[in-house]
Scaffold this motif. Sequence first.
Motif, PDB file in Angstrom:
ATOM      1  N   ARG A 154       0.830  -1.217   0.000  1.00 49.96           N
ATOM      2  CA  ARG A 154       0.000   0.000   0.000  1.00 49.96           C
ATOM      3  C   ARG A 154       0.860   1.260   0.000  1.00 49.96           C
ATOM      4  O   ARG A 154       0.581   2.239  -0.691  1.00 49.96           O
ATOM      5  N   LYS A 158       0.887   4.061  -2.926  1.00 48.54           N
ATOM      6  CA  LYS A 158       0.426   5.421  -2.614  1.00 48.54           C
ATOM      7  C   LYS A 158       1.515   6.479  -2.851  1.00 48.54           C
ATOM      8  O   LYS A 158       1.263   7.538  -3.394  1.00 48.54           O
ATOM      9  N   TYR A 159       2.734   6.172  -2.414  1.00 48.24           N
ATOM     10  CA  TYR A 159       3.763   7.217  -2.439  1.00 48.24           C
ATOM     11  C   TYR A 159       4.879   7.001  -3.465  1.00 48.24           C
ATOM     12  O   TYR A 159       5.625   7.923  -3.778  1.00 48.24           O
TER      13      TYR A 159
END
Length: 164
Positions: A154, A158-159
Motif C-alpha cells: 500500500r 500510494k507514495y
Amino acid sequence: MSKELHSPTSSFAMEIASIPGGEDIRKCIQCGICSATCSVASVVDKYRPRKLIQKILIGERNEVLKDDLPWLCMMCRTCEDRCQEGASPVDIFHVVRQLAVKEGYIPDAFKQATKTVLLDGWMLEDAYSDFIEEDRENLNLDTNLEWNEEFTRRLMSKYFKGVI
Ligand code: SF4
Ligand code: SF4
C-alpha cells in the motif's frame, strides 16, 4: 539578535525560499564556513555546501535539481551548528531534494536503497541475521519480525508509484 535577511534575485532562490525549510537561503552570505567544516566535503572534492548554495542563489535550477550533489549531504547538521548567520544548509538541501523528487530526479542509489528498505525492512538486504534473532530470543522478545507485505504494497502504491 535576528540577522538581516537578503532577497535573492534568482527565481530559483525565491522558489526555494518560499518552501518551508528553504527560507534560510536568505541568510547565507557565502562565507564558506559550512564547506570548511563539512565532513563530506573533506572527502569528496566536488561537494561543497557553500558552492551548492551559490548555484541556487544564481539560479542554476536545472543543474542543481538534476545533480547528485544535493543527495550527498548526510544531514549531520554540523554546518548548521557552525553557520554564523544561523542558516541551515541541510534544510535548504532538503527542499532541493523535495523539488528534485517532484520532477523525477532521484539518484539510482537512493531508489535502490528505498526499494530495499520497503521490500526487506532494512537498508542492507538480509540484515536481520540469525545473530539478532538469537539476541531477541535471549531477551524474551518476539523473534518473528516478518515484514508486513500488505503495508509495504500500500505504501509503494500510494507514495512511490512510478518513482522507484
Ligand atoms: S556557513 Fe552559513 S552563511 Fe556561510 S556559506 Fe554556509 S550557509 Fe552560507
Ligand atoms: S549537514 Fe550536509 S552539508 Fe552540512 S556538514 Fe553535514 S554533510 Fe555537510
